[in-house]
Every structure is written in C-alpha cells, then in structure tokens.
Motif scaffolding. Sequence first.
Motif, PDB file in Angstrom:
ATOM      1  N   GLY A 160      -1.451   4.188  -5.552  1.00  0.00           N
ATOM      2  CA  GLY A 160      -1.728   4.272  -6.839  1.00  0.00           C
ATOM      3  C   GLY A 160      -3.091   4.382  -7.191  1.00  0.00           C
ATOM      4  N   GLY A 161      -3.789   4.312  -6.205  1.00  0.00           N
ATOM      5  CA  GLY A 161      -5.319   4.279  -6.198  1.00  0.00           C
ATOM      6  C   GLY A 161      -5.775   3.274  -7.108  1.00  0.00           C
ATOM      7  N   ILE A 162      -7.200   3.298  -7.931  1.00  0.00           N
ATOM      8  CA  ILE A 162      -7.448   2.337  -8.618  1.00  0.00           C
ATOM      9  C   ILE A 162      -6.566   1.492  -9.546  1.00  0.00           C
ATOM     10  N   SER A 210       5.507  -4.922  -4.405  1.00  0.00           N
ATOM     11  CA  SER A 210       6.983  -4.915  -4.477  1.00  0.00           C
ATOM     12  C   SER A 210       7.408  -3.284  -4.051  1.00  0.00           C
ATOM     13  N   ALA A 211       7.938  -3.109  -2.892  1.00  0.00           N
ATOM     14  CA  ALA A 211       8.420  -1.955  -2.454  1.00  0.00           C
ATOM     15  C   ALA A 211       7.260  -0.630  -2.590  1.00  0.00           C
ATOM     16  N   MET A 212       6.064  -1.229  -2.337  1.00  0.00           N
ATOM     17  CA  MET A 212       5.148   0.027  -2.185  1.00  0.00           C
ATOM     18  C   MET A 212       5.207   0.576  -0.887  1.00  0.00           C
ATOM     19  N   GLY A 213       5.870  -0.101   0.067  1.00  0.00           N
ATOM     20  CA  GLY A 213       6.057   0.778   1.494  1.00  0.00           C
ATOM     21  C   GLY A 213       6.953   1.969   1.542  1.00  0.00           C
ATOM     22  N   GLU A 214       7.603   1.964   0.213  1.00  0.00           N
ATOM     23  CA  GLU A 214       8.518   3.260   0.017  1.00  0.00           C
ATOM     24  C   GLU A 214       7.718   4.387  -0.171  1.00  0.00           C
ATOM     25  N   MET A 215       6.630   4.257  -0.745  1.00  0.00           N
ATOM     26  CA  MET A 215       5.592   5.382  -1.149  1.00  0.00           C
ATOM     27  C   MET A 215       4.898   6.248   0.136  1.00  0.00           C
ATOM     28  N   ARG A 216       5.464   5.711   1.158  1.00  0.00           N
ATOM     29  CA  ARG A 216       5.403   6.726   2.418  1.00  0.00           C
ATOM     30  C   ARG A 216       6.096   8.123   2.152  1.00  0.00           C
ATOM     31  N   CYS A 250      -2.181  14.781   0.894  1.00  0.00           N
ATOM     32  CA  CYS A 250      -3.319  13.767   0.881  1.00  0.00           C
ATOM     33  C   CYS A 250      -2.878  12.372   0.706  1.00  0.00           C
ATOM     34  N   GLU A 251      -3.628  11.281   0.878  1.00  0.00           N
ATOM     35  CA  GLU A 251      -3.138  10.186   0.602  1.00  0.00           C
ATOM     36  C   GLU A 251      -3.869   9.639  -0.988  1.00  0.00           C
ATOM     37  N   ASN A 252      -3.290   8.663  -1.708  1.00  0.00           N
ATOM     38  CA  ASN A 252      -3.836   8.220  -3.078  1.00  0.00           C
ATOM     39  C   ASN A 252      -4.214   6.809  -2.608  1.00  0.00           C
ATOM     40  N   MET A 253      -5.572   6.460  -2.346  1.00  0.00           N
ATOM     41  CA  MET A 253      -5.826   5.285  -1.927  1.00  0.00           C
ATOM     42  C   MET A 253      -7.042   4.700  -2.883  1.00  0.00           C
ATOM     43  N   ASN A 279      -5.107   7.579 -15.594  1.00  0.00           N
ATOM     44  CA  ASN A 279      -4.166   6.762 -14.577  1.00  0.00           C
ATOM     45  C   ASN A 279      -4.351   7.251 -13.581  1.00  0.00           C
ATOM     46  N   THR A 280      -4.856   6.648 -12.471  1.00  0.00           N
ATOM     47  CA  THR A 280      -4.991   7.326 -11.106  1.00  0.00           C
ATOM     48  C   THR A 280      -3.486   7.335 -10.395  1.00  0.00           C
ATOM     49  N   ASP A 281      -2.753   6.681 -10.856  1.00  0.00           N
ATOM     50  CA  ASP A 281      -1.321   6.641 -10.358  1.00  0.00           C
ATOM     51  C   ASP A 281      -0.618   7.860 -10.711  1.00  0.00           C
ATOM     52  N   ALA A 282      -1.039   8.737 -11.397  1.00  0.00           N
ATOM     53  CA  ALA A 282      -0.640   9.858 -12.087  1.00  0.00           C
ATOM     54  C   ALA A 282      -1.197  11.100 -11.457  1.00  0.00           C
ATOM     55  N   GLU A 283      -1.056  10.972  -9.911  1.00  0.00           N
ATOM     56  CA  GLU A 283      -1.804  11.692  -9.260  1.00  0.00           C
ATOM     57  C   GLU A 283      -1.352  13.051  -8.623  1.00  0.00           C
TER      58      GLU A 283
END
Length: 519
Positions: free
Chosen positions: A288-290, A296-302, A334-337, A361-365
């Motif tokens: 999601g970035g900043i 919860s379930a962030m690991g699925e974002m692989r 890329c990664e969004n970190m 929103n940096t999560d709309a990357e």
Amino acid sequence: MYTHRSAICLTRLTSALQKITINHGRSECSTSNLKKGIVVGAYVDEKGENIKLTNSAEKVNQDSNNVIMKALKIGNGFLKKGKSRVFYNANEKYGTIALVGIGKEELDEKDFSDGVDPKKQNVRNAAAIGCRSLIDCGMEDIDLSSMGDSESAAEGAMLGTWNFQEYKKEQKPSPKISLFENSDKDEWSRGVVKSNAQNWSRKLTESAANHMTPTLFSKEVEEVLGNQNVQVVVHDKCWAEEKKMGGLLNVAKGSCQPLAFLEMTYSGGSKDDKPIVLVGKGVTFDSGGISIKPSSAMGEMRADMMGAANVVSAISAIAELQIPVNVVGLTPLCENMPSSSALKPGDVIVAMNGKSIQVDNTDAEGRLILADALCYAATFNPKLTLDLATLTGAMMVAIGGAATGVFSTADKIWNDVQCAGNYTGDRMWRFPLWNYYSALLSGYSGFDLDNIGKGKGGGACTAAAFLKEFAPPGDWVHMDIAGVMKSNGQDSSYISSGMSGQPTRALVQFILDISKQSS
C-alpha cells in the motif's frame, strides 16, 4: 468393488467388499497395474438415480466382467454429480477404476444461463474429482476418459491435480495423466497447453514475495519464453527514465528492489499484421506504500502481479500452440513499499504522455504503472490493446469472486471476450466506461488528473476511467481480475483454494478466436 472417496485408501478395503471384486481368475491384482488407474464417467440426473455409462465407461465395465454395474446395483444405483466411486482389483490392466458422476447428458436451457458452458464445466469438474480420487489411492499412472470433451477433460485433470509445493522439503511427485481414447488428441493437447500455462501463472503468484521480486520474475520469464521463440527484453530504471515513466518510477522508488519492465514479442503472424498488445500489472508485493494496507491478509499481496503472470503465461501458451498472430506483452514490475523515499499522498507526478497526476492514495498504485505501460503500448500501433490487473478491491465488493470485471471501448471485442470466457469457464461481466466516472478524475486547477478522484463508490469504474486516459487509440479492453485472484474451491471443483491464475485460458482462447476470424 466400490467405496466413496472418503474411504478409498486401498489398505482400508474390507474383506466383505473384497468378496464382490471381480478378479478374472487372479487371486490378487498383478503388480504391474497396482499403480495404474483409470477415470471414466457416467451421466446422472439431479437425484443421482438414473445412471448411464459413457461409451468408454461401458467398455471398461465390460472388460471388468460388468463389475461397475453390479456394484451400482448393490448400491441401489446411486451416484451423485461430482462424486466418485472407486473400484479396486477389478480389471486386468487397471488396479483401480474411478467412476465419476458428470451430470445430466441433456441439459436444459436454464443450465446455460450461468455465464459458462455447463457441459464443459461438468467434464472439467468430473475429471479433476476422478483423478484426485485415484491419486488418493496411490495411483501414479492415470488414464482419463474424455467424457465427450477431451480438451475440458485435460483442463480439469491438469488444473485439478496441480499443487503449489515450491518450498516443501519433500515434494509429492505429479502423476502421469494420459487420454484413454485414441481420438481427439489435438483437443487434449490444446487443453494441456492452456492448463499448464494457467498453472505457471498460479506458481508465479503463489511464490513468496522474497522469491519473486521483479528481478527474479524477469529471470524466470526469460528462461521460459526464451525457449519458445519469444523475444524477451528486460528494461531497467535507466530505460524507464528515458521514457519518462513517472508512474512506474515513483511507485518503485519506495523499495530497495529495482524495477523491471518486460517487453515480450511473439511473431506468429505476417510482418504486416498489427500486433495485439497485452499489458499486465506487475506489483510483486503491494504493502500500500505510505497509505499502508491493514496487516490482515497483506501476505496475499504477493499476488498483486497476477496481471503480469497471466500475460506471460498466456504468451507461453500462444507460442506453444503456434497461433498465427503477432503479440506484444508488456509488464511493468516493481514493489510498492513504505520508506523515507516512498511516494507520498499529495505528491504530483507526470506520466509518460505528459499528463500530471496527483496521488491522493499511494495504494492506488497499479493504475500509475499501467498508465505508463499503456502509453508505451501505443508506440506499437496495436490492433487492439488488452490490460489485466488486480486493480481494485471495489471489484470484489461489486461482484465477489464470480467473474472478471471487463471494461471495453468496443462492443465486438467485448462479445469476443465474453465468448472466450464462457468457453473456458471464466465468467466475464461488463462494466460501464461512462464520462460520469472520467469527470470525477479531472477538473482540478493545479494538475490534470487525480488517481482516485472525487466522491465515493464506483471505485472499479473510476480506476478504469483513469486508465482510459492513457489507453492507445483504437480498441481497448481492461480486465479487473481482483475478484478472481483467489479461488475458494466453491465455483470450480477443478481449481483448488489459493491463487487461481484466472483468466489465463480465456485470454489464450480470446487470441485463438481472433486468429480464426482473421484467417
């Protein structure tokens, strides 16, 4: 003899059941066929009472001294759709026989109203269930009846028996699965190719983010597609800077992992044919970035690179099938970190086409990196452009995991996409590209576009409207695959829980259909 799948282990067969085993004069099953099994099908009504063996099932039944029908008679002739019965030590060639309920032989009009071809789905599910039953019995070599559709049978078997076990110390070997009948081998092979492609997409998206960085993703694609007559070029940060890809560069700068931009070219058509350009979002991990996501379930974002995984996998199948078209694949990776160098809410960036974007929103990357990729796609003067992305949670809210959300500027192309999805069992549902949504993104005094826009709701539609601002001239399709990213095993028995790889086969079928229209 038979038993239900819950009790199919060979070592647990009771002496009572062994009394009805047909041994053809043998005291026990020969050692040569102990690990070899066969899956055959039977048509059943909704109550599971009226059973009709397929031609192949009837042949196996006769070769087994009528054991299948005898056992069904003892069991009151009961077999439900999508359920299997297993017969042990009943055939000279096969140590185990699995009989699966396919469903009704003749379907009603209402059966075809669910967005997918029910006959094909029934065969896929039956093939998967039957093969799993034999694998549970320890079978290592399986013959599978086509059950009237060898392509769908192959898909059900290959998708239904695939497991992700990349990091297991001890991995279970995959069984050998072959077509029982001598006919329809071309259709069987096509089903195998498309399913293997989807399984590759599943493997890429299931892989842990530290094992599937942009660099490692690119390396694997080079190795696979490089052996399939596909030209693969891996562009780096310097190239992206030369192209002024502000979206990709700014999303990637929050991570220590270097970005990559894959450009893949398959030249199966004539030199004068305009290419079909496939674009896939390739965020190999999205925190999601900043604007960080909940833990919860962030690991699925692989799996936020499933669009890219689908593109490279589809190109692999297109090349193996030697479809006579020209295809260009583009995947920004890329990664969004979040970090001290990460893109911040409120920052204004400039995309490749010169349009300025405020990032609320940096999560709309995903839309930011796709904007640059779509701009670059225009340089190929494409016949049509199609992008895929796990783009918005709003798509999951809108239709759940039932279908891929599709946005298209051309009715005919939409119809072709829908037909391909119906054929492969990947539902498609069309969403609007109204100017209403475009207006929510523009009209600001200090910049051209906002990455999420004004108002609430309709997030999938505003995201598509954003991408439309960067799409090449001509026919364009956007697929939001966020809803189908994961399979829960409910809709399709042949795709186990986990990352689905959908709609890879529909994408291949879509390209195949287009090639036939052009010939």
